[in-house]
Scaffold this active site. Structure first.
Site, PDB file in Angstrom:
ATOM      1  N   ASP A 247      -9.628  -6.265  -3.978  1.00 53.54           N
ATOM      2  CA  ASP A 247      -9.260  -5.086  -3.189  1.00 53.54           C
ATOM      3  C   ASP A 247     -10.354  -4.027  -3.338  1.00 53.54           C
ATOM      4  O   ASP A 247     -10.580  -3.511  -4.430  1.00 53.54           O
ATOM      5  CB  ASP A 247      -7.923  -4.536  -3.689  1.00 53.54           C
ATOM      6  CG  ASP A 247      -7.362  -3.427  -2.812  1.00 53.54           C
ATOM      7  OD1 ASP A 247      -8.122  -2.845  -2.026  1.00 53.54           O
ATOM      8  OD2 ASP A 247      -6.145  -3.157  -2.916  1.00 53.54           O
TER       9      ASP A 247
ATOM     10  N   SER B 265       0.817  -1.199   0.000  1.00 58.56           N
ATOM     11  CA  SER B 265       0.000   0.000   0.000  1.00 58.56           C
ATOM     12  C   SER B 265       0.862   1.265   0.000  1.00 58.56           C
ATOM     13  O   SER B 265       1.710   1.437  -0.861  1.00 58.56           O
ATOM     14  CB  SER B 265      -0.951  -0.050   1.209  1.00 58.56           C
ATOM     15  OG  SER B 265      -2.021   0.840   1.046  1.00 58.56           O
TER      16      SER B 265
ATOM     17  N   HIS C  43      -7.352  -5.995   0.205  1.00 60.92           N
ATOM     18  CA  HIS C  43      -6.231  -5.054   0.199  1.00 60.92           C
ATOM     19  C   HIS C  43      -5.038  -5.596   0.974  1.00 60.92           C
ATOM     20  O   HIS C  43      -3.913  -5.123   0.805  1.00 60.92           O
ATOM     21  CB  HIS C  43      -6.690  -3.724   0.818  1.00 60.92           C
ATOM     22  CG  HIS C  43      -5.702  -2.612   0.673  1.00 60.92           C
ATOM     23  ND1 HIS C  43      -5.252  -2.161  -0.554  1.00 60.92           N
ATOM     24  CD2 HIS C  43      -5.057  -1.845   1.597  1.00 60.92           C
ATOM     25  CE1 HIS C  43      -4.396  -1.177  -0.387  1.00 60.92           C
ATOM     26  NE2 HIS C  43      -4.237  -0.973   0.902  1.00 60.92           N
TER      27      HIS C  43
END
Length: 291
Positions: free
Chosen positions: A240, A122, A267
């Protein structure tokens, strides 16, 4: 985890910290994969360095660390400033250099002839890119897991709907830009852990800490000289719900990676699909092992 506010998109050495080792040991003991993992061959000298996303810590990689160490790899799971057990306060971190100092210090301390595999999740993808810019000769491979590679230009409309999902701190005063943000607990499973075991999302709810959003907003990361010679692989979670496809494609267009792999996960594949993510890491490593 990516954060979008006001128009922008957004000891630390795990193997050296006693308290970090205690946490990882306990988590690894608790981790009992329901299926036997086929241990593919990984080059014996492979050293994986994992970089967490916003609000997380090195702890989030515990399943992957267990699998890789069992396969014979060396693994380091870092805590960035204000993450995990790092003592810094997010509301006192104002520059990206401060935020990324644990990773930069780690890379600086590596022997000149040692290369590592950087893995960022991320927002941690920005930290990986920053480290590559500064230590390109020490990076064997860069892997981005549902990760941002470069700062987002302008406002990401896909994430404007998430503003209300974050608690915001104004450490410099109510009339100043925010200094810290943290996703509200009621949005965890919807946005970050929609396929993850409830035990893992519960663990995260206990351990997540505010992210130094001002530091991220001030990030000025570009593709430096020689960085493109490092193989970059993106791993994309097909389920996600936070990192939208439009945002992902914008990153790919901005800086095309060497390869894109997919995993059926949310995610946070280190929770929801650890064995599949492990296999992709092995595949990615094998693809450049002859270099």
């Amino acid at each position: 985890m990516f954060l979008l506010l006001n128009g922008f998109g957004f000891d630390p050495f795990g193997h050296c910290s006693l308290s970090s080792n205690i946490v990882f040991s306990a988590l690894c003991i608790a981790q009992r994969p329901s299926q036997e993992v086929e241990m593919a061959k990984i080059p014996s000298k492979s050293h994986f360095v994992f970089v967490h996303g916003a609000s997380h810590g090195g702890w989030c990689w515990y399943k992957i660390r267990c699998l890789l160490e069992k396969a014979g790899s060396k693994v380091t799971c870092l805590d960035l400033a204000s993450g995990g057990i790092n003592p810094s306060d997010a509301n006192s971190i104002f520059t990206f250099d401060e935020y990324n100092k644990p990773l930069i210090d780690f890379m600086s301390a590596l022997p000149e002839d040692e290369k590592v595999i950087l893995v960022g999740h991320s927002l941690g993808g920005l930290n990986v890119t920053d480290a590559m810019n500064k230590f390109v000769n020490k990076v064997h491979l860069a892997i981005y897991v549902n990760a941002q590679m470069l700062p987002q230009k302008g406002e990401d409309k896909d994430k404007s709907e998430y503003r209300h999902a974050f608690e915001i701190w104004h450490g410099l005063g109510p009339d100043k830009p925010p200094t810290g943000v943290l996703m509200r607990k009621e949005f965890h499973r919807k946005l970050m852990y929609n396929m993850s075991p409830e035990e893992d999302s519960t663990l995260a709810a206990i351990l997540l800490r505010p992210c130094p959003v001002m530091a991220v907003a001030n990030a000025n990361i570009r593709v430096g000289e020689g960085v493109n010679k490092v193989t970059r692989i993106c791993i994309r979670g097909t389920k996600d719900t936070f990192y939208k496809e439009k945002s992902f494609q914008a990153q790919i267009k901005m800086w095309p990676p060497s390869q894109i792999l997919t995993v059926e996960s949310d995610h946070s594949p280190f929770f929801s699909a650890p064995t599949q993510l492990f296999s992709l890491l092995v595949e990615a490593t094998a693809s450049i092992s002859s270099d």
